[in-house]
Design a protein around this motif. Structure first.
Motif, PDB file in Angstrom:
ATOM      1  N   ILE A  88       0.844  -1.196   0.000  1.00  0.00           N
ATOM      2  CA  ILE A  88       0.000   0.000   0.000  1.00  0.00           C
ATOM      3  C   ILE A  88       0.879   1.245   0.000  1.00  0.00           C
ATOM      4  O   ILE A  88       0.499   2.300  -0.521  1.00  0.00           O
ATOM      5  CB  ILE A  88      -0.976  -0.008   1.195  1.00  0.00           C
ATOM      6  N   VAL A  89       2.084   1.121   0.601  1.00  0.00           N
ATOM      7  CA  VAL A  89       3.104   2.169   0.558  1.00  0.00           C
ATOM      8  C   VAL A  89       4.460   1.485   0.458  1.00  0.00           C
ATOM      9  O   VAL A  89       4.586   0.278   0.653  1.00  0.00           O
ATOM     10  CB  VAL A  89       3.075   3.059   1.833  1.00  0.00           C
ATOM     11  N   TRP A  90       5.500   2.275   0.181  1.00  0.00           N
ATOM     12  CA  TRP A  90       6.860   1.753   0.254  1.00  0.00           C
ATOM     13  C   TRP A  90       7.204   1.533   1.724  1.00  0.00           C
ATOM     14  O   TRP A  90       6.834   2.348   2.582  1.00  0.00           O
ATOM     15  CB  TRP A  90       7.854   2.740  -0.365  1.00  0.00           C
ATOM     16  N   PRO A  91       7.878   0.454   2.077  1.00  0.00           N
ATOM     17  CA  PRO A  91       8.171   0.194   3.491  1.00  0.00           C
ATOM     18  C   PRO A  91       9.091   1.253   4.093  1.00  0.00           C
ATOM     19  O   PRO A  91      10.096   1.619   3.494  1.00  0.00           O
ATOM     20  CB  PRO A  91       8.827  -1.196   3.484  1.00  0.00           C
ATOM     21  N   LYS A 145      11.860   2.857   9.630  1.00  0.00           N
ATOM     22  CA  LYS A 145      12.245   3.865  10.623  1.00  0.00           C
ATOM     23  C   LYS A 145      11.079   4.782  10.989  1.00  0.00           C
ATOM     24  O   LYS A 145      11.203   5.612  11.890  1.00  0.00           O
ATOM     25  CB  LYS A 145      13.421   4.698  10.117  1.00  0.00           C
ATOM     26  N   SER A 146       9.954   4.626  10.278  1.00  0.00           N
ATOM     27  CA  SER A 146       8.801   5.494  10.508  1.00  0.00           C
ATOM     28  C   SER A 146       7.645   4.794  11.195  1.00  0.00           C
ATOM     29  O   SER A 146       6.872   5.433  11.907  1.00  0.00           O
ATOM     30  CB  SER A 146       8.288   6.067   9.174  1.00  0.00           C
ATOM     31  N   SER A 147       7.484   3.496  10.960  1.00  0.00           N
ATOM     32  CA  SER A 147       6.282   2.834  11.476  1.00  0.00           C
ATOM     33  C   SER A 147       6.528   1.356  11.744  1.00  0.00           C
ATOM     34  O   SER A 147       7.416   0.731  11.158  1.00  0.00           O
ATOM     35  CB  SER A 147       5.137   2.968  10.464  1.00  0.00           C
ATOM     36  N   ALA A 148       5.681   0.805  12.634  1.00  0.00           N
ATOM     37  CA  ALA A 148       5.743  -0.633  12.909  1.00  0.00           C
ATOM     38  C   ALA A 148       5.338  -1.431  11.678  1.00  0.00           C
ATOM     39  O   ALA A 148       5.840  -2.542  11.454  1.00  0.00           O
ATOM     40  CB  ALA A 148       4.831  -0.972  14.082  1.00  0.00           C
ATOM     41  N   ALA A 149       4.426  -0.868  10.862  1.00  0.00           N
ATOM     42  CA  ALA A 149       4.012  -1.553   9.635  1.00  0.00           C
ATOM     43  C   ALA A 149       5.187  -1.713   8.682  1.00  0.00           C
ATOM     44  O   ALA A 149       5.337  -2.754   8.027  1.00  0.00           O
ATOM     45  CB  ALA A 149       2.881  -0.780   8.965  1.00  0.00           C
ATOM     46  N   GLY A 150       6.031  -0.681   8.596  1.00  0.00           N
ATOM     47  CA  GLY A 150       7.216  -0.766   7.749  1.00  0.00           C
ATOM     48  C   GLY A 150       8.200  -1.802   8.259  1.00  0.00           C
ATOM     49  O   GLY A 150       8.817  -2.542   7.483  1.00  0.00           O
ATOM     50  N   THR A 151       8.338  -1.875   9.580  1.00  0.00           N
ATOM     51  CA  THR A 151       9.208  -2.887  10.191  1.00  0.00           C
ATOM     52  C   THR A 151       8.679  -4.283   9.909  1.00  0.00           C
ATOM     53  O   THR A 151       9.439  -5.194   9.550  1.00  0.00           O
ATOM     54  CB  THR A 151       9.293  -2.662  11.708  1.00  0.00           C
ATOM     55  N   ARG A 152       7.370  -4.442  10.061  1.00  0.00           N
ATOM     56  CA  ARG A 152       6.739  -5.745   9.804  1.00  0.00           C
ATOM     57  C   ARG A 152       6.994  -6.186   8.365  1.00  0.00           C
ATOM     58  O   ARG A 152       7.335  -7.351   8.105  1.00  0.00           O
ATOM     59  CB  ARG A 152       5.238  -5.615  10.079  1.00  0.00           C
ATOM     60  N   MET A 153       6.821  -5.278   7.413  1.00  0.00           N
ATOM     61  CA  MET A 153       7.038  -5.631   6.009  1.00  0.00           C
ATOM     62  C   MET A 153       8.478  -6.069   5.769  1.00  0.00           C
ATOM     63  O   MET A 153       8.734  -7.042   5.040  1.00  0.00           O
ATOM     64  CB  MET A 153       6.685  -4.444   5.109  1.00  0.00           C
ATOM     65  N   MET A 154       9.430  -5.398   6.388  1.00  0.00           N
ATOM     66  CA  MET A 154      10.828  -5.788   6.211  1.00  0.00           C
ATOM     67  C   MET A 154      11.098  -7.154   6.820  1.00  0.00           C
ATOM     68  O   MET A 154      11.895  -7.929   6.285  1.00  0.00           O
ATOM     69  CB  MET A 154      11.759  -4.736   6.811  1.00  0.00           C
ATOM     70  N   ALA A 181       5.908  -4.196  -5.492  1.00  0.00           N
ATOM     71  CA  ALA A 181       5.194  -3.282  -6.381  1.00  0.00           C
ATOM     72  C   ALA A 181       4.215  -2.441  -5.575  1.00  0.00           C
ATOM     73  O   ALA A 181       3.567  -2.937  -4.647  1.00  0.00           O
ATOM     74  CB  ALA A 181       4.440  -4.068  -7.450  1.00  0.00           C
ATOM     75  N   THR A 182       4.103  -1.175  -5.936  1.00  0.00           N
ATOM     76  CA  THR A 182       3.128  -0.313  -5.269  1.00  0.00           C
ATOM     77  C   THR A 182       2.730   0.830  -6.192  1.00  0.00           C
ATOM     78  O   THR A 182       3.509   1.235  -7.065  1.00  0.00           O
ATOM     79  CB  THR A 182       3.681   0.241  -3.941  1.00  0.00           C
ATOM     80  N   ALA A 183       1.530   1.340  -5.969  1.00  0.00           N
ATOM     81  CA  ALA A 183       1.045   2.503  -6.717  1.00  0.00           C
ATOM     82  C   ALA A 183       1.331   3.797  -5.968  1.00  0.00           C
ATOM     83  O   ALA A 183       0.984   4.886  -6.436  1.00  0.00           O
ATOM     84  CB  ALA A 183      -0.462   2.365  -6.954  1.00  0.00           C
ATOM     85  N   CYS A 184       1.969   3.694  -4.806  1.00  0.00           N
ATOM     86  CA  CYS A 184       2.227   4.863  -3.958  1.00  0.00           C
ATOM     87  C   CYS A 184       3.539   5.540  -4.359  1.00  0.00           C
ATOM     88  O   CYS A 184       4.503   4.877  -4.754  1.00  0.00           O
ATOM     89  CB  CYS A 184       2.285   4.427  -2.495  1.00  0.00           C
ATOM     90  N   ALA A 185       3.578   6.858  -4.239  1.00  0.00           N
ATOM     91  CA  ALA A 185       4.815   7.594  -4.493  1.00  0.00           C
ATOM     92  C   ALA A 185       5.831   7.280  -3.397  1.00  0.00           C
ATOM     93  O   ALA A 185       5.461   7.056  -2.249  1.00  0.00           O
ATOM     94  CB  ALA A 185       4.539   9.098  -4.536  1.00  0.00           C
ATOM     95  N   SER A 238       8.661   7.992  -0.674  1.00  0.00           N
ATOM     96  CA  SER A 238       9.032   9.087   0.220  1.00  0.00           C
ATOM     97  C   SER A 238      10.519   9.030   0.534  1.00  0.00           C
ATOM     98  O   SER A 238      11.217   8.056   0.220  1.00  0.00           O
ATOM     99  CB  SER A 238       8.232   9.003   1.522  1.00  0.00           C
ATOM    100  N   ASP A 239      11.013  10.067   1.179  1.00  0.00           N
ATOM    101  CA  ASP A 239      12.430  10.111   1.554  1.00  0.00           C
ATOM    102  C   ASP A 239      12.774   9.055   2.599  1.00  0.00           C
ATOM    103  O   ASP A 239      13.937   8.677   2.742  1.00  0.00           O
ATOM    104  CB  ASP A 239      12.779  11.503   2.104  1.00  0.00           C
ATOM    105  N   ASN A 240      11.763   8.606   3.357  1.00  0.00           N
ATOM    106  CA  ASN A 240      12.004   7.632   4.425  1.00  0.00           C
ATOM    107  C   ASN A 240      11.908   6.188   3.946  1.00  0.00           C
ATOM    108  O   ASN A 240      12.080   5.261   4.739  1.00  0.00           O
ATOM    109  CB  ASN A 240      11.012   7.839   5.562  1.00  0.00           C
ATOM    110  N   ALA A 241      11.609   5.986   2.666  1.00  0.00           N
ATOM    111  CA  ALA A 241      11.431   4.629   2.148  1.00  0.00           C
ATOM    112  C   ALA A 241      12.752   3.858   2.178  1.00  0.00           C
ATOM    113  O   ALA A 241      13.823   4.402   1.870  1.00  0.00           O
ATOM    114  CB  ALA A 241      10.889   4.677   0.726  1.00  0.00           C
TER     115      ALA A 241
END
Length: 410
Positions: A10-13, A16-25, A41-45, A47-50
């Protein structure tokens, strides 16, 4: 030959920003360790934190919503497994995967139960007791349908597994409990954690775009921090998180020691400086990454029953669980001031990490479950008539709505 895994995010992982990003990694590293070729693959732009996925050998692909170019892409890739990052991506792309790659195993990673979080949020707004009236909401109808359309759904919290089984009557053969997958904390790592006297002040952390976090910070400032500050006039409250906005920064009050610190690159180094972590969540779901960070870095916590949900099991928590603001503040002061309590709670946190979230406890069984489901996919799907029925109606409705949007945008 390596197997192909496609993750539709749904977004790029952003670990460092969220638990969801940690989970995906965690999921990405797990499948890489099993020699899968991974495409994210994602349709989301971006971010600098990706996270730089290419740096670990993951192929990245930008895709479009409501565009048949995805059909061409996924058919050519022909993945063995597709992971949908939250139910919204399954709604958008699940039917396309089913049409183009019918033999691909479809996994849904819920991150947390969105219907549970939304229901609790509405109950809080209504100043009402949360019950099934709030749980069985519009989001639930979409999310549970997505769970049925997929072959296996990954659930991060045991509490949410129980809710799905007993409240929504989802068959457990469609569900797989898979929490955070962490490295255990060794005795050597524990021995070098800064102790009670080496730390000072209070801390909390969280993505400011996440509504439970923002509500928790406001609640902390208004109802909890004044009581703590009155008893500990030299103590400060430091709040870290990504995506701070004006409505976040305006909460800062230096006179009362309430500081908004913003984004931090290395949460471990920061967390080890603080004596106590405060997690005053009033609604939410899933597992709380900020409590995991606190336990990993030896920082005892005060949290609510919402914050503690799914974290501790039958083990002692790494602090105290209080839902009333005065009790919350009282125990925060006690933990901050009492070295004996503090040392015991730090050790409890290490135990929770090692006994509940060590990845070695889960990875072998999870991969076996995935392979067994993949190998017996035809039988597995025949036992899920509800899922087949929902996929049929999705193809009749969502498919043609998407094609209409594509034509309209052409």
């Amino acid at each position: 030959m390596n197997k192909e895994l496609l993750i539709i995010g749904i977004v790029w992982p952003e670990p460092k920003s969220s638990a969801a990003g940690t989970r995906m990694m965690h999921l990405i590293y797990l499948f890489l360790s099993k020699n899968y070729n991974i495409t994210f693959a994602t349709a989301c732009a971006k971010s600098d934190n990706a996270f730089n996925l290419k740096s670990i050998g993951v192929v990245t692909k930008e895709i479009e919503l409501n565009n048949s170019s995805f059909d061409v892409f996924v058919k050519k890739l022909n993945p063995d497994i597709v992971i949908f990052d939250r139910f919204m991506t399954e709604e958008q792309f699940g039917w396309r995967v089913a049409e183009q790659c019918p033999n691909a195993l479809r996994l849904l990673d819920t991150e947390d139960l969105h219907c549970l979080r939304k229901g609790r949020q509405q109950a809080l707004k209504d100043q009402s007791v949360f019950n099934t009236h709030y749980l069985f909401n519009a989001v639930a109808k979409r999310e549970i349908a997505s769970i049925y359309r997929c072959d296996l759904t990954l659930i991060i919290s045991e509490v949410e597994v129980d809710i799905l089984k007993h409240q929504f009557k989802v068959d457990e053969h469609l569900l797989c409990y898979l929490p955070f997958l962490l490295e255990s904390i060794s005795p050597k790592q524990q021995s070098v954690l800064p102790g009670f006297r080496a730390r000072e002040h209070f801390v909390t952390v969280g993505n400011f775009l996440h509504e439970p976090n923002l509500d928790g910070i406001k609640y902390l400032k208004e109802y909890i921090w004044p009581t703590i500050r009155k008893q500990l006039p030299k103590a400060e409250m430091h709040i870290y998180g990504s995506y701070e906005s004006h409505k976040v920064t305006q909460l800062e009050d230096k006179k009362s020691g309430f500081y908004i610190k913003g984004f931090v690159e290395d949460i471990a180094t920061v967390m080890q400086q603080y004596k106590v972590c405060l997690v005053p969540l009033r609604f939410g779901a899933g597992l709380k990454g900020k409590i995991i960070d606190a336990m990993y870095n030896g920082t005892p916590c005060i949290t609510t029953s919402i914050g503690a949900e799914g974290m501790y099991g039958t083990l002692e928590p790494n602090g105290f669980i209080e839902d009333e603001p005065l009790d919350f503040a009282k125990m925060a002061v006690e933990l901050y001031s009492n070295k004996i309590f503090w040392n015991a709670k730090q050790k409890h946190g290490v135990n929770v990490i090692n006994l509940r979230f060590d990845k070695q406890l889960f990875t072998a069984d999870f991969m076996h479950r995935v392979e067994a489901t993949k190998n017996g996919l035809e039988v597995h799907r025949k036992s899920n008539f509800t899922g087949a029925m929902l996929m049929h109606h999705t193809l009749q409705s969502t498919k043609f709505m998407s094609k209409w949007i594509e034509e309209k945008n052409a």
